[in-house]
Write an enzyme that holds these catalytic residues in place. Structure first.
Site, mmCIF file in Angstrom:
data_model
loop_
_atom_site.group_PDB
_atom_site.id
_atom_site.type_symbol
_atom_site.label_atom_id
_atom_site.label_comp_id
_atom_site.label_asym_id
_atom_site.label_seq_id
_atom_site.Cartn_x
_atom_site.Cartn_y
_atom_site.Cartn_z
ATOM 1 N N GLU A 97 4.510 -9.462 15.409
ATOM 2 C CA GLU A 97 3.891 -9.828 16.683
ATOM 3 C C GLU A 97 4.193 -11.301 16.984
ATOM 4 O O GLU A 97 4.536 -11.666 18.099
ATOM 5 C CB GLU A 97 2.385 -9.574 16.587
ATOM 6 C CG GLU A 97 1.760 -9.358 17.934
ATOM 7 C CD GLU A 97 0.297 -8.971 17.804
ATOM 8 O OE1 GLU A 97 -0.145 -8.675 16.681
ATOM 9 O OE2 GLU A 97 -0.381 -8.989 18.840
ATOM 10 N N ARG B 274 0.814 -1.216 0.000
ATOM 11 C CA ARG B 274 0.000 0.000 0.000
ATOM 12 C C ARG B 274 0.847 1.265 0.000
ATOM 13 O O ARG B 274 0.410 2.316 -0.472
ATOM 14 C CB ARG B 274 -0.990 -0.038 1.169
ATOM 15 C CG ARG B 274 -2.125 -1.007 0.909
ATOM 16 C CD ARG B 274 -2.937 -1.275 2.147
ATOM 17 N NE ARG B 274 -2.437 -2.409 2.897
ATOM 18 C CZ ARG B 274 -2.637 -2.598 4.195
ATOM 19 N NH1 ARG B 274 -3.290 -1.707 4.899
ATOM 20 N NH2 ARG B 274 -2.176 -3.680 4.792
#
Ligand code: PRP
Ligand code: ADE
Length: 188
Positions: free
Chosen positions: A109, A72
């Site tokens: 994460e 993006r």
């Protein structure tokens, strides 16, 4: 701008951008609120206003090149670079660039990821502005700054459309940024 602020866009632009960013609950996994920018991209007025703002920031921060982060960041960074009269450099997920690359692994994460940049894409004398849509944990942006510095270029700053202020991305980026600014047009 602190993580609890509203971002650096003026109120009119902020409202225009926010109206065109949709929250999608539980995507791509349960518990994640995904910020979908596709309605913004599909609206010519909103996309042009965003591009103009990003191009103005390229100039304000004295950039000589724009790095966009796959995928993006390409969509936002490339038109901004063109509008600002600057070259565009893609930082890609590992294994997608054909030339000699610099690679940088970083912690997600859960697990790790790796991004790459062509080794000769930026270098001494360049001031590089990193553009992406979202700053979440900050891992991707942090790794991109390491690539830029390893290539011998200076970091002009990081500009994101949206900072997720409830995540510690800004803190994670602090060391890699040094004196360079992190600018979020919107903070949520
Ligand atoms: O701050 P972080 O925790 O690193 O997350 C932010 C990054 O995650 C998203 O990209 P993603 O890897 O989902 O790729 P995409 O743009 O190809 O969808 C987003 O566009 C940022 O690049
Ligand atoms: N919540 C989120 N929405 C959109 N892109 C993201 N990248 C990382 N977290 C995201």
């Amino acid at each position: 701008m602190s993580a609890t602020g509203v971002g650096t866009a003026d109120e009119k632009l902020r409202d225009l951008l926010l109206t065109h960013i949709h929250d999608v609950a539980d995507y791509p996994k349960p518990g994640v609120m995904f910020k979908d920018i596709t309605p913004l991209l599909a609206d010519a007025t909103a996309f042009a206003a965003l591009t103009d703002e990003l191009a103005a920031l390229c100039k304000r921060h004295g950039a000589t090149k724009v790095v966009g982060l796959e995928a993006r960041g390409f969509i936002l960074g490339a038109p901004a670079a063109v509008r600002a009269g600057l070259g565009f450099v893609p930082v890609r997920k590992a294994g997608k660039l054909p030339g000699a690359t610099l690679a940088q692994a970083y912690e997600l994460e859960y697990g790790t990821a790796e991004i790459e940049m062509h080794a000769d894409a930026v270098g001494p004398g360049d001031r590089v502005l990193v553009i992406d849509d979202v700053l979440a944990t900050g891992g991707t942006a942090e790794a991109s700054l390491r690539l830029i510095r390893r290539a011998g270029a200076e970091v002009a700053g990081v500009v994101v459309l949206m900072e997720l202020g409830f995540l510690p991305g800004r803190e994670r980026l602090a060391d890699a940024l040094g004196d360079a600014p992190l600018e979020a047009l919107i903070t949520v």
